[in-house]
Design an enzyme around this catalytic site. Structure first.
Site, PDB file in Angstrom:
ATOM      1  N   ASN A  12     -13.222  23.178  23.133  1.00 14.33           N
ATOM      2  CA  ASN A  12     -11.555  23.732  22.147  1.00 14.33           C
ATOM      3  C   ASN A  12     -11.819  23.928  20.927  1.00 14.33           C
ATOM      4  OD1 ASN A  12      -8.791  24.350  21.540  1.00 14.33           O
ATOM      5  ND2 ASN A  12      -8.763  22.062  20.808  1.00 14.33           N
ATOM      6  N   LYS A  14     -10.521  25.801  18.756  1.00 17.69           N
ATOM      7  CA  LYS A  14      -8.684  25.985  17.849  1.00 17.69           C
ATOM      8  C   LYS A  14      -9.440  27.457  17.415  1.00 17.69           C
ATOM      9  CE  LYS A  14      -9.597  21.465  17.761  1.00 17.69           C
ATOM     10  NZ  LYS A  14      -9.116  20.396  17.279  1.00 17.69           N
ATOM     11  N   HIS A 103      -1.493  19.992  24.407  1.00 18.78           N
ATOM     12  CA  HIS A 103      -2.770  20.210  22.746  1.00 18.78           C
ATOM     13  C   HIS A 103      -1.865  19.576  21.725  1.00 18.78           C
ATOM     14  CE1 HIS A 103      -5.150  19.492  19.915  1.00 18.78           C
ATOM     15  NE2 HIS A 103      -6.109  19.572  20.580  1.00 18.78           N
ATOM     16  N   GLU A 105      -1.710  19.729  18.547  1.00 17.61           N
ATOM     17  CA  GLU A 105      -1.106  20.482  17.600  1.00 17.61           C
ATOM     18  C   GLU A 105      -0.470  21.394  18.378  1.00 17.61           C
ATOM     19  OE1 GLU A 105      -5.902  21.599  16.932  1.00 17.61           O
ATOM     20  OE2 GLU A 105      -5.922  19.794  16.569  1.00 17.61           O
ATOM     21  N   GLU A 173      -5.904  12.240  24.874  1.00 14.62           N
ATOM     22  CA  GLU A 173      -6.614  12.527  23.393  1.00 14.62           C
ATOM     23  C   GLU A 173      -5.645  11.970  22.403  1.00 14.62           C
ATOM     24  OE1 GLU A 173      -9.179  16.582  22.714  1.00 14.62           O
ATOM     25  OE2 GLU A 173      -6.689  17.018  22.600  1.00 14.62           O
ATOM     26  N   GLY A 179     -10.435  15.341  15.060  1.00 15.44           N
ATOM     27  CA  GLY A 179     -10.674  15.644  14.324  1.00 15.44           C
ATOM     28  C   GLY A 179     -11.247  14.857  12.873  1.00 15.44           C
ATOM     29  N   SER A 218     -12.853  13.590  18.609  1.00 11.18           N
ATOM     30  CA  SER A 218     -14.140  13.253  17.884  1.00 11.18           C
ATOM     31  C   SER A 218     -15.241  12.694  18.333  1.00 11.18           C
ATOM     32  CB  SER A 218     -13.591  12.008  16.678  1.00 11.18           C
ATOM     33  OG  SER A 218     -12.669  12.851  15.809  1.00 11.18           O
ATOM     34  N   GLY A 240     -14.599  20.050  17.546  1.00  7.47           N
ATOM     35  CA  GLY A 240     -15.345  20.885  16.438  1.00  7.47           C
ATOM     36  C   GLY A 240     -16.459  20.558  16.411  1.00  7.47           C
TER      37      GLY A 240
HETATM   38  P1  PGA Z   1     -11.993  17.047  17.861  1.00 12.72           P
HETATM   39  O1  PGA Z   1     -10.605  17.939  18.524  1.00 12.72           O
HETATM   40  O2  PGA Z   1     -13.121  17.100  18.732  1.00 12.72           O
HETATM   41  O3  PGA Z   1     -12.438  17.881  16.629  1.00 12.72           O
HETATM   42  O4  PGA Z   1     -12.038  15.884  16.444  1.00 12.72           O
HETATM   43  C1  PGA Z   1     -10.711  17.677  20.029  1.00 12.72           C
HETATM   44  C2  PGA Z   1      -9.531  18.971  19.877  1.00 12.72           C
HETATM   45  O5  PGA Z   1      -8.728  18.657  19.296  1.00 12.72           O
HETATM   46  O6  PGA Z   1      -9.282  18.691  21.464  1.00 12.72           O
END
Ligand code: PGA
Length: 265
Positions: A12, A14, A103, A105, A173, A179, A218, A240
Protein backbone atom coordinates in the site's frame (compact mmCIF):
# COMPACT_ATOMS: atom_id res chain seq x y z
CA UNK A 1 -9.84 -31.05 4.93
CA UNK A 2 -8.22 -27.67 5.50
CA UNK A 3 -8.62 -25.24 2.60
CA UNK A 4 -5.36 -24.07 1.02
CA UNK A 5 -5.16 -20.31 0.54
CA UNK A 6 -2.39 -18.86 -1.63
CA UNK A 7 -0.50 -16.29 0.44
CA UNK A 8 -0.66 -12.67 -0.67
CA UNK A 9 1.73 -9.80 -0.03
CA UNK A 10 0.19 -6.47 -1.00
CA UNK A 11 1.95 -3.10 -0.93
CA UNK A 12 0.00 0.00 0.00
CA UNK A 13 1.95 2.99 -1.27
CA UNK A 14 -0.54 5.46 0.25
CA UNK A 15 0.04 9.06 -0.96
CA UNK A 16 3.58 8.33 -2.14
CA UNK A 17 4.87 7.96 -5.65
CA UNK A 18 5.61 10.12 -8.66
CA UNK A 19 6.44 8.89 -12.15
CA UNK A 20 10.07 8.35 -10.98
CA UNK A 21 8.79 5.59 -8.69
CA UNK A 22 8.56 3.40 -11.76
CA UNK A 23 12.18 2.58 -10.81
CA UNK A 24 11.01 0.75 -7.69
CA UNK A 25 8.34 -1.14 -9.61
CA UNK A 26 10.91 -2.19 -12.22
CA UNK A 27 13.27 -3.33 -9.48
CA UNK A 28 10.47 -5.42 -7.98
CA UNK A 29 9.71 -6.98 -11.36
CA UNK A 30 13.40 -7.69 -11.99
CA UNK A 31 13.78 -9.31 -8.56
CA UNK A 32 10.76 -11.52 -9.09
CA UNK A 33 11.85 -12.66 -12.53
CA UNK A 34 15.35 -13.43 -11.21
CA UNK A 35 13.72 -15.60 -8.55
CA UNK A 36 11.65 -17.31 -11.23
CA UNK A 37 14.77 -18.03 -13.31
CA UNK A 38 16.24 -19.80 -10.31
CA UNK A 39 13.06 -21.85 -10.11
CA UNK A 40 12.03 -20.03 -6.98
CA UNK A 41 8.92 -18.39 -8.55
CA UNK A 42 6.84 -16.50 -5.99
CA UNK A 43 5.05 -18.81 -3.61
CA UNK A 44 2.71 -15.91 -2.91
CA UNK A 45 0.78 -13.39 -4.96
CA UNK A 46 2.35 -9.94 -5.05
CA UNK A 47 0.12 -6.89 -5.44
CA UNK A 48 1.15 -3.25 -5.54
CA UNK A 49 -1.36 -0.48 -4.79
CA UNK A 50 0.20 2.80 -5.96
CA UNK A 51 -1.62 6.13 -6.03
CA UNK A 52 -4.32 6.00 -8.74
CA UNK A 53 -2.32 8.52 -10.80
CA UNK A 54 0.27 5.82 -11.47
CA UNK A 55 -2.01 2.89 -12.32
CA UNK A 56 -2.12 3.54 -16.06
CA UNK A 57 1.67 4.06 -16.17
CA UNK A 58 2.34 0.84 -14.26
CA UNK A 59 -0.26 -1.32 -16.04
CA UNK A 60 1.72 -2.08 -19.22
CA UNK A 61 4.85 -2.80 -17.15
CA UNK A 62 3.22 -5.49 -15.01
CA UNK A 63 1.19 -7.14 -17.77
CA UNK A 64 2.07 -10.85 -17.86
CA UNK A 65 4.27 -10.51 -14.76
CA UNK A 66 3.89 -11.83 -11.21
CA UNK A 67 2.61 -8.44 -9.98
CA UNK A 68 -1.01 -7.31 -9.91
CA UNK A 69 -2.02 -3.69 -9.29
CA UNK A 70 -4.60 -2.29 -6.91
CA UNK A 71 -6.25 1.03 -6.09
CA UNK A 72 -6.45 2.46 -2.56
CA UNK A 73 -10.10 3.52 -2.46
CA UNK A 74 -13.16 3.81 -4.70
CA UNK A 75 -16.50 5.59 -4.70
CA UNK A 76 -19.61 3.41 -4.30
CA UNK A 77 -21.14 4.73 -7.55
CA UNK A 78 -19.96 3.88 -11.06
CA UNK A 79 -20.04 7.52 -12.27
CA UNK A 80 -21.66 10.87 -11.53
CA UNK A 81 -21.20 14.25 -9.86
CA UNK A 82 -18.61 13.30 -7.22
CA UNK A 83 -15.75 15.73 -7.61
CA UNK A 84 -12.37 14.26 -6.81
CA UNK A 85 -13.59 10.69 -6.50
CA UNK A 86 -12.78 7.65 -8.62
CA UNK A 87 -15.08 4.72 -9.31
CA UNK A 88 -14.11 1.07 -9.10
CA UNK A 89 -14.80 0.86 -12.84
CA UNK A 90 -12.25 3.63 -13.48
CA UNK A 91 -9.61 1.82 -11.43
CA UNK A 92 -10.30 -1.40 -13.29
CA UNK A 93 -10.02 0.39 -16.61
CA UNK A 94 -6.68 1.93 -15.52
CA UNK A 95 -5.27 -1.53 -14.82
CA UNK A 96 -6.28 -2.41 -11.26
CA UNK A 97 -7.00 -5.99 -10.21
CA UNK A 98 -7.96 -5.04 -6.65
CA UNK A 99 -8.81 -2.09 -4.43
CA UNK A 100 -8.17 -1.40 -0.74
CA UNK A 101 -11.35 -0.29 1.05
CA UNK A 102 -11.95 0.86 4.60
CA UNK A 103 -8.29 1.52 5.42
CA UNK A 104 -8.13 3.09 8.88
CA UNK A 105 -6.67 6.27 7.37
CA UNK A 106 -9.82 6.59 5.24
CA UNK A 107 -12.07 5.64 8.13
CA UNK A 108 -10.40 8.42 10.19
CA UNK A 109 -9.60 11.14 7.64
CA UNK A 110 -12.81 10.76 5.64
CA UNK A 111 -15.18 9.59 8.38
CA UNK A 112 -15.92 6.35 6.53
CA UNK A 113 -18.41 4.19 8.40
CA UNK A 114 -18.85 0.43 8.02
CA UNK A 115 -21.92 1.15 5.83
CA UNK A 116 -19.83 3.30 3.48
CA UNK A 117 -17.11 0.64 3.36
CA UNK A 118 -19.73 -2.00 2.56
CA UNK A 119 -21.04 0.10 -0.36
CA UNK A 120 -17.48 0.36 -1.65
CA UNK A 121 -16.99 -3.40 -1.40
CA UNK A 122 -20.19 -3.82 -3.44
CA UNK A 123 -18.80 -1.36 -5.99
CA UNK A 124 -15.54 -3.24 -6.27
CA UNK A 125 -17.45 -6.48 -6.84
CA UNK A 126 -19.61 -4.80 -9.48
CA UNK A 127 -16.47 -3.67 -11.32
CA UNK A 128 -14.78 -7.07 -11.08
CA UNK A 129 -12.10 -5.98 -8.59
CA UNK A 130 -10.99 -7.87 -5.50
CA UNK A 131 -11.70 -5.82 -2.36
CA UNK A 132 -9.05 -5.73 0.35
CA UNK A 133 -11.23 -4.83 3.33
CA UNK A 134 -9.34 -3.36 6.30
CA UNK A 135 -10.40 -3.74 9.92
CA UNK A 136 -8.57 -3.02 13.16
CA UNK A 137 -8.83 -1.51 16.61
CA UNK A 138 -7.36 1.72 18.00
CA UNK A 139 -4.97 1.68 20.93
CA UNK A 140 -7.68 2.89 23.32
CA UNK A 141 -10.00 0.11 22.18
CA UNK A 142 -7.24 -2.45 22.65
CA UNK A 143 -6.47 -1.10 26.14
CA UNK A 144 -10.16 -1.46 27.01
CA UNK A 145 -10.14 -5.12 25.93
CA UNK A 146 -12.41 -4.39 22.95
CA UNK A 147 -10.19 -5.63 20.13
CA UNK A 148 -12.22 -8.66 19.06
CA UNK A 149 -15.56 -6.91 19.51
CA UNK A 150 -14.45 -3.96 17.35
CA UNK A 151 -12.96 -6.15 14.64
CA UNK A 152 -16.04 -8.40 14.53
CA UNK A 153 -18.38 -5.38 14.34
CA UNK A 154 -16.34 -3.85 11.50
CA UNK A 155 -16.30 -7.16 9.68
CA UNK A 156 -20.04 -7.65 10.03
CA UNK A 157 -20.85 -4.09 8.90
CA UNK A 158 -18.28 -3.78 6.11
CA UNK A 159 -18.91 -7.03 4.24
CA UNK A 160 -21.92 -7.47 1.97
CA UNK A 161 -23.63 -10.84 1.66
CA UNK A 162 -22.09 -13.47 -0.57
CA UNK A 163 -18.39 -12.65 -0.05
CA UNK A 164 -16.10 -15.17 -1.75
CA UNK A 165 -12.46 -16.06 -1.68
CA UNK A 166 -12.14 -14.75 -5.23
CA UNK A 167 -13.57 -11.27 -4.57
CA UNK A 168 -12.67 -10.51 -0.97
CA UNK A 169 -9.50 -10.28 1.13
CA UNK A 170 -9.48 -9.11 4.76
CA UNK A 171 -6.59 -7.11 6.21
CA UNK A 172 -6.36 -7.02 10.00
CA UNK A 173 -4.49 -3.80 10.75
CA UNK A 174 -4.36 -2.61 14.36
CA UNK A 175 -4.51 1.19 13.97
CA UNK A 176 -1.81 1.68 16.61
CA UNK A 177 0.60 -0.58 14.70
CA UNK A 178 0.36 1.32 11.40
CA UNK A 179 3.52 3.28 10.66
CA UNK A 180 4.65 3.11 14.29
CA UNK A 181 7.13 0.25 14.24
CA UNK A 182 5.04 -1.47 16.93
CA UNK A 183 3.32 -4.81 16.36
CA UNK A 184 0.99 -7.01 18.42
CA UNK A 185 2.43 -10.13 20.02
CA UNK A 186 2.30 -13.26 17.86
CA UNK A 187 -0.32 -14.73 20.19
CA UNK A 188 -2.51 -11.62 19.79
CA UNK A 189 -2.27 -11.78 15.98
CA UNK A 190 -3.16 -15.48 16.02
CA UNK A 191 -6.15 -14.85 18.32
CA UNK A 192 -7.60 -12.03 16.20
CA UNK A 193 -7.07 -13.94 12.95
CA UNK A 194 -8.81 -16.97 14.47
CA UNK A 195 -11.76 -14.80 15.50
CA UNK A 196 -11.96 -13.30 11.99
CA UNK A 197 -11.85 -16.75 10.40
CA UNK A 198 -14.59 -18.00 12.71
CA UNK A 199 -16.87 -15.06 11.79
CA UNK A 200 -16.16 -15.51 8.06
CA UNK A 201 -17.03 -19.21 8.16
CA UNK A 202 -20.10 -18.58 10.32
CA UNK A 203 -21.41 -16.04 7.81
CA UNK A 204 -20.22 -17.32 4.44
CA UNK A 205 -19.90 -21.07 5.02
CA UNK A 206 -17.21 -22.88 3.03
CA UNK A 207 -16.44 -19.66 1.08
CA UNK A 208 -15.45 -18.11 4.39
CA UNK A 209 -12.58 -20.62 4.51
CA UNK A 210 -11.29 -19.36 1.17
CA UNK A 211 -11.12 -15.64 2.02
CA UNK A 212 -7.53 -14.65 2.78
CA UNK A 213 -6.84 -12.78 6.01
CA UNK A 214 -3.72 -10.60 5.91
CA UNK A 215 -1.91 -8.93 8.77
CA UNK A 216 -0.92 -5.27 8.35
CA UNK A 217 0.90 -2.75 10.55
CA UNK A 218 4.66 -2.17 10.60
CA UNK A 219 5.51 -5.30 8.62
CA UNK A 220 9.17 -5.06 7.59
CA UNK A 221 11.94 -7.45 6.54
CA UNK A 222 13.06 -7.94 10.14
CA UNK A 223 9.68 -9.13 11.45
CA UNK A 224 8.06 -10.58 8.30
CA UNK A 225 9.28 -14.15 8.80
CA UNK A 226 7.73 -14.26 12.25
CA UNK A 227 4.44 -12.49 11.48
CA UNK A 228 3.71 -14.00 8.08
CA UNK A 229 4.11 -17.61 9.18
CA UNK A 230 1.75 -17.38 12.15
CA UNK A 231 -1.25 -19.69 12.23
CA UNK A 232 -4.10 -18.11 10.26
CA UNK A 233 -2.02 -15.36 8.63
CA UNK A 234 -2.35 -15.57 4.84
CA UNK A 235 0.00 -12.71 4.00
CA UNK A 236 0.54 -9.03 4.66
CA UNK A 237 -0.63 -5.56 3.72
CA UNK A 238 2.58 -3.56 3.80
CA UNK A 239 2.78 0.24 3.92
CA UNK A 240 6.16 1.94 4.39
CA UNK A 241 8.30 -1.08 3.54
CA UNK A 242 6.48 -1.58 0.23
CA UNK A 243 7.97 1.63 -1.15
CA UNK A 244 11.44 0.10 -1.31
CA UNK A 245 11.75 -2.77 -3.78
CA UNK A 246 14.46 -4.57 -1.80
CA UNK A 247 12.43 -4.55 1.42
CA UNK A 248 9.16 -5.46 -0.23
CA UNK A 249 10.76 -8.40 -2.07
CA UNK A 250 12.40 -9.58 1.12
CA UNK A 251 8.97 -9.68 2.76
CA UNK A 252 7.39 -11.56 -0.17
CA UNK A 253 10.29 -14.04 -0.15
CA UNK A 254 9.21 -15.28 3.26
CA UNK A 255 6.91 -17.52 1.25
CA UNK A 256 9.80 -19.12 -0.62
CA UNK A 257 10.65 -21.25 2.35
CA UNK A 258 8.40 -23.65 4.21
CA UNK A 259 6.82 -21.90 7.21
CA UNK A 260 8.06 -23.37 10.42
CA UNK A 261 7.41 -22.78 14.09
CA UNK A 262 3.69 -21.99 13.78
CA UNK A 263 2.27 -20.38 16.90
CA UNK A 264 -0.89 -22.04 18.12
CA UNK A 265 -3.59 -20.03 19.85
P1 PGA B 1 2.77 0.31 7.58
O1 PGA B 1 1.30 0.55 6.96
O2 PGA B 1 3.29 -0.99 7.02
O3 PGA B 1 3.57 1.51 7.12
O4 PGA B 1 2.60 0.26 9.06
C1 PGA B 1 0.42 -0.53 6.76
C2 PGA B 1 -0.86 -0.03 6.18
O5 PGA B 1 -1.31 1.06 6.54
O6 PGA B 1 -1.47 -0.71 5.33
Amino acid sequence: MAVKRKPLVAGNWKMNGLPGSVRELKAMLAGLSKDAEKGLGPACEVWVCPPATLLATFAPLVRGSAIHLGGQDCHPKASGAHTGDLSAEMLKEAGAHAVIVGHSERRQDHCETDAVVKAKVEASRRAGLVAIVCVGETEAQRDSGLTQKIVETQLQGSLPEGAKGTDTVIAYEPVWAIGTGRTPTPADVVAVHAAIRARLVERFGPEGEKIRVLYGGSVKPSNAAELLTLEGVDGALVGGASLIAKDFLEIARVYKTKPKGKVKS
